[in-house]
Design an enzyme around this catalytic site. Structure first.
Site, PDB file in Angstrom:
ATOM      1  N   ASP A 113       5.657  10.001   9.592  1.00  0.00           N
ATOM      2  CA  ASP A 113       6.792  10.252   8.502  1.00  0.00           C
ATOM      3  C   ASP A 113       7.838  10.556   9.013  1.00  0.00           C
ATOM      4  O   ASP A 113       8.070  11.221  10.069  1.00  0.00           O
ATOM      5  CB  ASP A 113       6.073  11.555   7.553  1.00  0.00           C
ATOM      6  CG  ASP A 113       4.780  11.348   6.789  1.00  0.00           C
ATOM      7  OD1 ASP A 113       4.585   9.968   6.485  1.00  0.00           O
ATOM      8  OD2 ASP A 113       4.192  12.272   6.221  1.00  0.00           O
ATOM      9  N   ASP A 129       4.786   6.302   1.293  1.00  0.00           N
ATOM     10  CA  ASP A 129       4.807   7.248   0.309  1.00  0.00           C
ATOM     11  C   ASP A 129       5.717   6.728  -0.762  1.00  0.00           C
ATOM     12  O   ASP A 129       5.601   7.160  -1.817  1.00  0.00           O
ATOM     13  CB  ASP A 129       5.191   8.515   0.888  1.00  0.00           C
ATOM     14  CG  ASP A 129       4.254   8.928   2.077  1.00  0.00           C
ATOM     15  OD1 ASP A 129       2.872   8.666   1.890  1.00  0.00           O
ATOM     16  OD2 ASP A 129       4.540   9.862   2.719  1.00  0.00           O
TER      17      ASP A 129
END
Length: 168
Positions: A113, A129
Site C-alpha cells: 500500500d 483497493d
C-alpha cells in the site's frame, strides 16, 4: 465481454506496475509528501484486506477472495450476452483489483500500500483497493440509474399487457 476483460487486465497491470515503482523507489525512503499533510506516498506492507481489515488472516482472506473472484468471472462469462458496458467495466475493476492484491498476498504474504491521504488520517491503500472501490461505486450507479429503469420498463410492459389481456 471484451470491456470487462480489458478493464480487469488493465487494473492488474497498472496496480502491479505502480507497486513495482513503489517497492523500487519508495521503500528505501518510506514516505514522500506530494502535498504536505494532505497526500503522501508512504510504503506500507498490508497483511490484511483492503484498508488493513482482517489483519494477519492471510489464508482466510485468500480463500474467500479466490472464491469471490472465480464466482464473479464465472458469472460474467455465463451472462456475457446480457452485460451492460457500465456493469462490465465495474466488474472488471473489482475483479482486476482483487487479482492485483491477490498476486501480492500470494507472492509476498502482504499487499503493498502507498496512497496515504494524511489530511483525514485515512488508511494507506493502493491502486487495487481504488479499483475495487471505484468499481463498487460504478455498480451502485448502474443499479440506481440503469437497472432500476430496466425494471421500471419491465413493470410498465407487464401492466400494459395485463390491461390489454383483461380488456379482451
Amino acid at each position: 465481454m471484451l470491456w470487462w476483460i480489458i478493464t480487469a487486465v488493465a487494473a492488474v497491470a497498472v496496480d502491479q506496475f505502480t507497486k513495482w515503482i513503489v517497492v523500487t523507489h519508495l521503500k528505501p525512503i518510506n514516505s514522500f509528501p506530494l502535498w504536505q499533510d494532505v497526500l503522501h506516498l508512504t510504503y506500507v506492507e498490508n497483511t490484511g484486506a483492503a484498508f488493513g481489515m482482517l489483519k494477519d488472516h492471510r489464508w482466510v482472506f485468500l480463500i474467500v477472495s479466490t472464491i469471490a473472484i472465480i464466482a464473479m468471472i464465472v458469472f460474467m462469462i455465463l451472462q456475457r450476452k446480457n452485460i451492460h458496458p457500465l456493469f462490465g467495466v465495474a466488474m472488471g475493476m473489482i475483479i482486476g483489483g482483487g487479482i492485483g492484491n491477490m498476486i501480492d498476498r500470494t507472492l509476498n504474504g502482504f499487499a503493498v500500500d502507498f496512497i496515504d491521504f494524511t489530511l483525514i488520517n485515512f488508511a494507506v491503500f493502493n491502486g487495487a483497493d481504488s479499483c475495487i472501490c471505484v468499481g463498487g461505486g460504478l455498480l451502485v450507479i448502474y443499479v440506481i440509474f440503469i437497472e432500476s429503469r430496466k425494471e421500471k420498463k419491465k413493470k410498465e410492459e407487464y401492466e400494459r399487457n395485463r390491461s390489454i389481456d383483461s380488456g379482451s
